[in-house]
Scaffold this active site. Structure first.
Site, PDB file in Angstrom:
ATOM      1  CB  SER A 148       9.652  14.612 -48.957  1.00  0.00           C
ATOM      2  OG  SER A 148       9.811  15.313 -49.985  1.00  0.00           O
ATOM      3  CE1 TYR A 161      13.810  11.319 -50.435  1.00  0.00           C
ATOM      4  CE2 TYR A 161      12.477  12.974 -51.370  1.00  0.00           C
ATOM      5  CZ  TYR A 161      13.350  12.570 -50.709  1.00  0.00           C
ATOM      6  OH  TYR A 161      13.399  13.230 -49.271  1.00  0.00           O
TER       7      TYR A 161
END
Ligand SMILES: NC(=O)c1ccc[n+]([C@@H]2O[C@H](COP(=O)([O-])OP(=O)(O)OC[C@H]3O[C@@H](n4cnc5c(N)ncnc54)[C@H](OP(=O)(O)O)[C@@H]3O)[C@@H](O)[C@H]2O)c1
Length: 248
Positions: A148, A161
């Protein structure tokens, strides 16, 4: 069937994983697709077969379970002649919360699904990837890891995350240092918001039509699969048009 080209894709029942599964099916690649929902996976078999995949195997399991890596790679080995050409480590969990109050159990779950599971699956799949690479030495075997942009550029509220996704970037680099000379190469793709179920929570601030289409990530994955074993592609950061490139 022998000497088939095959791919194992985690989190392939929808979103980015499903787009990649469709793109690889269209390249006549046999598939093993995984997710937690067996019904969702089984419902996709006719479509992926119609797109051109010679065989589609489904495995339902939770990647938070440390045993899942062995389960999915063993299932792939049995149904795909002991070899794996393309490993797509895509399954992941999204989670947000500031560091000051982030619950430890959510941190554990995030790390388990987003980092431990790809690590263990990569480890378990290595013998199959070596076999896959030996069957097409010019191209070798490929690993595609869906990281990501939050693993590259920090964003408030995404510490757990983002750290799990940054860890994947390091894993891919180290893997290439250890294995790329032997015909197995890995690439991490690090996108900003992609228009899937996972990003729906942010539609209030980022409209879906301003997000990256999942098929764009699939186009990248399909191109990587066809590159020679002589090239290693480093992290591919995909940002949203109209942003500075440093934002999800
Ligand atoms: N969407 C974004 O904005 C974005 C941006 C950058 C990176 N990513 C990354 O891209 C990857 C795919 O995300 P997506 O947006 O396509 O999400 P998605 O549409 O929610 O799909 C997630 C897929 O993973 C499976 N999955 C989720 N948790 C799982 C678990 N514990 N065990 C096994 N399978 C699981 C889901 O199926 P089941 O629910 O049936 O298990 C589904 O097939 C993730 O790693 C995510 O972090 C997403």
């Amino acid at each position: 069937m022998t000497d088939e080209t095959s791919a194992l894709i985690t989190g392939a029942s929808r979103g980015i994983g499903l787009s990649i599964a469709k793109a690889l099916a269209a390249q006549k690649i046999s598939l093993t697709i995984t997710a937690r929902s067996r019904e969702a996976l089984d419902a996709l078999v006719p479509e992926l077969t119609a797109l051109g995949s010679p065989r589609v195997i489904t495995v339902a399991c939770d990647m938070a379970d440390p045993a899942a890596a062995a389960t999915i790679t063993e299932t792939h080995r049995r149904h795909h002649d002991g070899a794996l050409t393309v490993l797509v480590l895509n399954a992941g969990v999204g989670t947000a919360g500031r560091i000051e109050a982030f619950p430890a159990n959510r941190l554990d779950k995030t790390i388990a699904v987003n980092f431990r599971s790809p690590f263990l699956t990569l480890q378990a799949a290595l013998p199959l990837l070596r076999s896959g690479a030996s069957r097409r030495p010019a191209l070798g075997a490929k690993i595609i890891v869906v990281s990501s942009i939050t693993g590259v550029f920090a964003e408030a509220g995404l510490a757990a995350y983002g750290a799990s996704k940054a860890a994947l970037l390091s894993l891919v680099d180290t893997f290439n240092a250890e294995e790329s000379a032997n015909g197995i190469t890995a690439t991490a793709i690090a996108p900003a918001y992609v228009d899937t179920d996972m990003s729906a929570w942010t539609h209030g601030t980022v409209a879906p039509e301003m997000m990256i289409p999942a098929d764009d990530i699939a186009h990248l994955a399909a191109a990587l699969v066809n590159m020679s074993a002589r090239s290693v592609v480093g992290p591919v950061v995909v940002s949203r048009a109209g942003t500075s490139g440093y934002h999800a």
